[in-house]
Design an enzyme around this catalytic site. Structure first.
Site, PDB file in Angstrom:
ATOM      1  N   LYS A  56       3.727  -1.367  -9.537  1.00 46.49           N
ATOM      2  CA  LYS A  56       3.011  -0.364  -9.080  1.00 46.49           C
ATOM      3  C   LYS A  56       1.978  -0.686  -7.845  1.00 46.49           C
ATOM      4  CE  LYS A  56       1.551   4.235 -10.741  1.00 46.49           C
ATOM      5  NZ  LYS A  56       2.451   4.723  -9.852  1.00 46.49           N
ATOM      6  N   GLY A  92      -2.845  -6.863  -9.333  1.00 47.12           N
ATOM      7  CA  GLY A  92      -2.025  -7.571  -9.181  1.00 47.12           C
ATOM      8  C   GLY A  92      -0.905  -7.549  -7.950  1.00 47.12           C
ATOM      9  N   CYS A  93      -0.521  -6.048  -8.025  1.00 44.41           N
ATOM     10  CA  CYS A  93       0.336  -5.748  -6.843  1.00 44.41           C
ATOM     11  C   CYS A  93      -0.194  -5.700  -5.747  1.00 44.41           C
ATOM     12  CB  CYS A  93       0.813  -4.403  -7.183  1.00 44.41           C
ATOM     13  SG  CYS A  93       2.014  -4.355  -8.847  1.00 44.41           S
ATOM     14  N   THR A  94      -1.539  -5.364  -5.803  1.00 43.86           N
ATOM     15  CA  THR A  94      -2.217  -5.413  -4.269  1.00 43.86           C
ATOM     16  C   THR A  94      -2.504  -6.774  -3.863  1.00 43.86           C
ATOM     17  OG1 THR A  94      -3.449  -3.377  -5.006  1.00 43.86           O
ATOM     18  CG2 THR A  94      -4.461  -4.632  -3.493  1.00 43.86           C
ATOM     19  N   ALA A 136       0.919  -8.226  -2.625  1.00 41.90           N
ATOM     20  CA  ALA A 136       1.416  -7.538  -1.130  1.00 41.90           C
ATOM     21  C   ALA A 136       0.250  -8.259   0.046  1.00 41.90           C
ATOM     22  CB  ALA A 136       1.204  -6.173  -1.313  1.00 41.90           C
TER      23      ALA A 136
END
Length: 154
Positions: A34, A39-41, A44
């Protein structure tokens, strides 16, 4: 290699088969759950930080989630991300590559995106994959692996 025929939405919202986006060059395809989650940020941002090193090797880095192209645009702007982001709203590409399945969280079981990374050669073949990866530090691991695969070790 049926996964090459799966259609996704590019950053402009145009539907394209994966083959149109990956054939002809080395590609890191990473799946994340998401936009704008911690974590995704972090993942990325790490891929963005290392993007010049990937590009020096002729490798493109593409993140994939079920979020909309509009969400991806906001995500990129908010965090200064430079990696390409694809939208897979039906999770068709996730399923085709095994980046979708049962997960457990907060005492319940559900289906969702499994944080996974694939390296595709210029012919679109998967030459390396990892599933259930940790977000932080993963981009560096992928960079080291790609150097081995293309013979560009330091």
């Amino acid at each position: 290699m049926e996964y090459l025929n799966v259609k996704v939405l590019d950053e402009g919202g145009q539907e394209k088969p994966l083959r149109d986006l990956v054939l002809g060059r080395w590609t890191v395809l990473y799946f994340y759950p998401k936009d704008n989650t911690p974590g995704c940020t972090a993942e990325a941002m790490e891929f963005t930080e290392l993007l010049p090193e990937f590009e020096k090797l002729g490798v493109q880095v593409i993140g994939v989630s079920r979020d909309s192209p509009k969400s991806h645009h906001r995500f990129k702007e908010k965090h200064g991300l430079k990696v390409k982001l694809l939208s897979d709203p039906s999770a068709g590409l996730h399923r085709a590559l095994g980046a979708w399945g049962k997960k457990k969280g907060y005492g319940r079981e559900y289906e969702g995106a499994i944080r996974s990374t694939f390296i595709l050669n210029p012919e679109g073949e998967i030459v390396w994959k990892r599933t259930n990866v940790q977000a932080r530090g993963h981009a560096k691991e992928v960079l080291e692996e790609i150097k081995k695969l293309i013979g560009a070790e330091d």
